[in-house]
Design a protein around this motif. Structure first.
Motif, short mmCIF file in Angstrom:
data_model
loop_
_atom_site.label_atom_id
_atom_site.label_comp_id
_atom_site.label_asym_id
_atom_site.label_seq_id
_atom_site.Cartn_x
_atom_site.Cartn_y
_atom_site.Cartn_z
N LEU A 150 12.38 -6.18 3.58
CA LEU A 150 11.84 -4.81 3.54
C LEU A 150 10.35 -4.78 3.22
O LEU A 150 9.68 -3.79 3.50
CB LEU A 150 12.60 -3.98 2.50
N GLY A 151 9.84 -5.86 2.63
CA GLY A 151 8.42 -5.89 2.30
C GLY A 151 7.55 -6.56 3.35
O GLY A 151 6.40 -6.91 3.08
N GLU A 152 8.08 -6.72 4.56
CA GLU A 152 7.33 -7.42 5.62
C GLU A 152 6.07 -6.68 6.01
O GLU A 152 5.06 -7.29 6.38
CB GLU A 152 8.24 -7.60 6.84
N ARG A 153 6.09 -5.36 5.96
CA ARG A 153 4.92 -4.55 6.34
C ARG A 153 4.68 -3.46 5.30
O ARG A 153 5.59 -3.04 4.59
CB ARG A 153 5.13 -3.86 7.69
N TRP A 154 3.42 -2.99 5.29
CA TRP A 154 3.04 -1.81 4.52
C TRP A 154 3.54 -1.90 3.08
O TRP A 154 4.16 -0.97 2.55
CB TRP A 154 3.56 -0.54 5.19
N SER A 155 3.25 -3.03 2.44
CA SER A 155 3.72 -3.26 1.08
C SER A 155 2.73 -4.15 0.35
O SER A 155 1.90 -4.83 0.97
CB SER A 155 5.10 -3.92 1.09
N ILE A 156 2.85 -4.17 -0.98
CA ILE A 156 2.02 -5.10 -1.77
C ILE A 156 2.39 -6.53 -1.44
O ILE A 156 1.52 -7.41 -1.32
CB ILE A 156 2.22 -4.80 -3.27
N LEU A 305 -5.40 13.26 16.74
CA LEU A 305 -5.33 12.94 15.31
C LEU A 305 -6.27 11.78 14.98
O LEU A 305 -6.50 10.89 15.81
CB LEU A 305 -3.89 12.59 14.92
N ASP A 306 -6.81 11.78 13.78
CA ASP A 306 -7.80 10.79 13.37
C ASP A 306 -7.10 9.50 12.94
O ASP A 306 -6.89 9.25 11.74
CB ASP A 306 -8.64 11.35 12.23
N SER A 311 -6.50 4.42 9.37
CA SER A 311 -6.74 2.98 9.21
C SER A 311 -7.67 2.70 8.04
O SER A 311 -7.45 1.74 7.28
CB SER A 311 -7.33 2.41 10.50
N ARG A 312 -8.68 3.54 7.85
CA ARG A 312 -9.60 3.34 6.73
C ARG A 312 -8.88 3.54 5.39
O ARG A 312 -9.10 2.77 4.44
CB ARG A 312 -10.79 4.31 6.84
N ARG A 313 -8.03 4.56 5.33
CA ARG A 313 -7.28 4.78 4.09
C ARG A 313 -6.31 3.63 3.83
O ARG A 313 -6.09 3.23 2.68
CB ARG A 313 -6.53 6.11 4.17
N ALA A 314 -5.75 3.08 4.90
CA ALA A 314 -4.85 1.93 4.75
C ALA A 314 -5.62 0.72 4.21
O ALA A 314 -5.10 -0.03 3.37
CB ALA A 314 -4.20 1.59 6.09
N ASP A 315 -6.87 0.54 4.65
CA ASP A 315 -7.69 -0.57 4.15
C ASP A 315 -7.96 -0.40 2.66
O ASP A 315 -7.96 -1.39 1.90
CB ASP A 315 -9.01 -0.65 4.93
N ARG A 316 -8.21 0.85 2.22
CA ARG A 316 -8.46 1.09 0.80
C ARG A 316 -7.20 0.80 -0.03
O ARG A 316 -7.27 0.23 -1.12
CB ARG A 316 -8.92 2.53 0.58
N LEU A 317 -6.05 1.19 0.51
CA LEU A 317 -4.79 0.90 -0.18
C LEU A 317 -4.53 -0.60 -0.25
O LEU A 317 -4.02 -1.12 -1.24
CB LEU A 317 -3.63 1.60 0.53
N GLU A 318 -4.91 -1.30 0.82
CA GLU A 318 -4.75 -2.75 0.83
C GLU A 318 -5.60 -3.40 -0.24
O GLU A 318 -5.17 -4.36 -0.90
CB GLU A 318 -5.11 -3.29 2.21
N ALA A 319 -6.81 -2.87 -0.45
CA ALA A 319 -7.69 -3.41 -1.50
C ALA A 319 -7.06 -3.19 -2.87
O ALA A 319 -7.13 -4.07 -3.74
CB ALA A 319 -9.05 -2.73 -1.42
N VAL A 320 -6.43 -2.05 -3.06
CA VAL A 320 -5.74 -1.79 -4.33
C VAL A 320 -4.58 -2.76 -4.49
O VAL A 320 -4.35 -3.31 -5.58
CB VAL A 320 -5.23 -0.33 -4.39
N ALA A 321 -3.84 -2.99 -3.41
CA ALA A 321 -2.69 -3.90 -3.46
C ALA A 321 -3.11 -5.31 -3.83
O ALA A 321 -2.39 -6.02 -4.55
CB ALA A 321 -1.97 -3.90 -2.11
N ARG A 322 -4.28 -5.74 -3.37
CA ARG A 322 -4.76 -7.10 -3.68
C ARG A 322 -5.03 -7.28 -5.18
O ARG A 322 -5.00 -8.40 -5.69
CB ARG A 322 -6.01 -7.42 -2.88
N SER A 323 -5.29 -6.17 -5.85
CA SER A 323 -5.59 -6.26 -7.29
C SER A 323 -4.34 -6.41 -8.14
O SER A 323 -4.43 -6.71 -9.32
CB SER A 323 -6.36 -5.01 -7.73
#
Length: 531
Positions: A150-156, A305-306, A311-323
């Protein structure tokens, strides 16, 4: 010649394997949405149950821990049975919500999934008198989901893994969870085939005529019985052909999924049967393949739709996940051992489920010996973890055609007669219109079903009556001496779907209780009052 035959067989085998993988494969984007949906459902369920916290989940209510444990297996598992302290129970509910949030964000996803499953069955065991088919299906989906990535995508976890996610997963586990949904649909349709009512188009109108379990748009929909009948026939038909959910692929499958989804959404706004519609929609999500995501992207682009902003918001969330700390055992031998154990476990579980769930329905069903000690042990283990398959007789073979409400005749010290269940002077008339408002929450209706079905040796009605004796005096300052429980039924026909006054009524005595602990005596009723 032999080489040609081998080549042909090899090509056929490869094609069959490809078709099978296509049929049971689950897109990893779909798995991610399923993970989030399941986590949200767990949070929503705990919050909904908290409305009846004192009534259903503490020893001060109608189901003390001792009673819950008395009606379940000695080996049944529940975190919530470790204490009767309300603070501890509330704390465990908070922990369950926090683990569900961990599942939503996809951190140590498999551990979060296993713990979520154990907490869900623990809460169901804490009060087994208020569960429904929604809870059964939810537990089964959670169980099979343990074996899916279940954590294959869109997850920490996906961020920590630092590799491209797989596009889709085709495995024994993916086939098992899809088969679970088809099993539920098909056997519900199979049971409906045993009835004449579902083939006439009258079943759906009769179900929507049940005033004690319908709400919101149901009164409006009742005005169109012909359309209801057509809708019921369509639902009946797709249940019978539900194996096509696995056989069909791509956009053809999407079309069938859409019909199922419309049906479940219709139930969600008309029939008060708990979370069943939402749990079923979560399971239905898993059938969505790559075409759905491709078409969704095309529609989003067409609507302007933008997507770049997303994608930019997903990149910011990914940066949070890396922490977030990455706590994993990366030793290769351990990883390989875990994979082998996983493969063996899922293979054994699936074969066992197929043998004992589907086997009895097949001509060779006699091979499944009901007296086999191995079968009994397997069934006991499945029962302990609440993953045994029910018959899936939802509104089957025949839909229920009786409305219900309850009248609890109470006698005060002064000799006055009251209906303490509905908090009114004694009458056997309808307490409310619509009838579903007699229950504060939908789980109260499931609980009253348990009270109504209780055997003469069961303490369930006694505990409810005792609770009412105490709380009524505390809240109203009136001392109750005796309580007699009755259920009143109304016959629902095509003519009386929306005509409550002209329904035929009958009453049935359920239980008598003396509030002082003595031998209960039936409360005499005024002549002609009881229908």
């Amino acid at each position: 010649m032999q080489r040609d035959v081998r080549s042909t067989l090899s090509a056929l085998g490869a094609r069959a394997r490809g078709n099978l993988e296509r049929s049971i494969g689950i897109d990893t984007r779909t798995l991610a949405v399923f993970r989030v949906f399941v986590g949200v459902l767990i949070v929503a369920d705990v919050l909904a149950r908290s409305r009846n916290f004192w009534y259903f989940y503490t020893d001060e209510g109608v189901v003390p821990r001792s009673h819950a444990m008395a009606v379940t297996s000695d080996t049944a598992f529940s975190f919530y049975h470790i204490s009767t302290d309300p603070t501890v129970i509330a704390g465990l509910m908070v922990v369950q919500v926090l683990i569900a949030i961990q599942l939503i964000v996809g951190y140590r996803t498999r551990i979060a999934m296993i713990l979520s499953f154990l907490f869900v069955i623990s809460l169901d065991y804490h009060n087994p008198f208020i569960t429904s088919y929604a809870d059964v299906l939810f537990r089964l989906l959670l169980f099979w989901a343990i074996f899916l990535p279940l954590g294959e995508r869109w997850s920490i976890d996906a961020v920590h893994r630092e590799r491209r996610p797989r596009a889709a997963i085709a495995s024994i586990a993916s086939g098992a969870i899809l088969f679970q949904m088809v099993y539920m649909y098909f056997f519900n349709g199979y049971h409906k085939l045993q009835s004449d009512v579902w083939g006439t188009g009258e079943a759906a109108p009769l179900v929507l005529g049940l005033d004690d379990m319908t709400f919101f748009l149901a009164p409006v929909v009742r005005q169109f019985p012909t359309l209801l009948g057509i809708g019921g026939l369509v639902w009946f038909a797709i249940l019978v052909i539900s194996p096509l959910l696995i056989i069909l692929v791509g956009r053809k499958r999407m079309a069938l999924i859409s019909i199922f989804a419309i049906g479940h959404l219709s139930f969600a706004i008309t029939v008060r049967i708990g979370a069943f519609a939402y749990v079923a929609l979560a399971g239905l999500l898993l059938f969505l393949q790559a075409e759905f995501w491709e078409d969704s992207k095309a529609v989003a682009e067409y609507l302007g739709l933008d997507l770049e902003g997303v994608s930019r918001r997903a990149d910011r969330l990914e940066a949070v996940a890396r922490s977030v700390p990455d706590v994993r055992i990366t030793d290769e031998s351990y990883v390989q051992m875990r994979k082998q154990l996983y493969s063996l476990s899922i293979a054994v579980i699936v074969l066992t489920v197929l043998l004992f769930s589907v086997g009895p329905y097949l001509p060779a069903g006699a091979l499944v010996d009901s007296d086999s000690p191995h079968k009994q042990q397997i069934e006991q283990t499945a029962n302990d973890y609440m993953i045994d398959q029910p018959d899936w007789t939802v509104f089957a073979p025949n839909p229920r055609t009786t409305d219900r409400y309850y009248v609890f005749v109470a006698q005060t010290e002064e000799g006055e007669l009251l209906d303490v269940y509905n908090d009114r002077p004694l009458t056997f008339d309808r307490p409310d219109e619509p009838l579903q408002t007699q229950y504060g929450t939908y789980r109260e209706r499931f609980y009253m079903n348990s009270v109504r079905r209780a055997s003469s040796s069961s303490n369930t009605p006694t505990l409810l009556a005792h609770h009412l004796c105490q709380t009524y005096e505390d809240e109203h300052g009136i001392t109750i001496t005796n309580i007699d429980m009755y259920v009143v039924t109304e016959d629902v026909t095509m003519e009386t779907m929306d005509d409550f006054e002209n329904r035929e009524r009958n009453s049935r005595f359920l239980h008598s209780h003396s509030c002082d602990g003595g031998e209960p005596e039936r409360v005499p009723l005024p002549e002609g009052m009881r229908p």
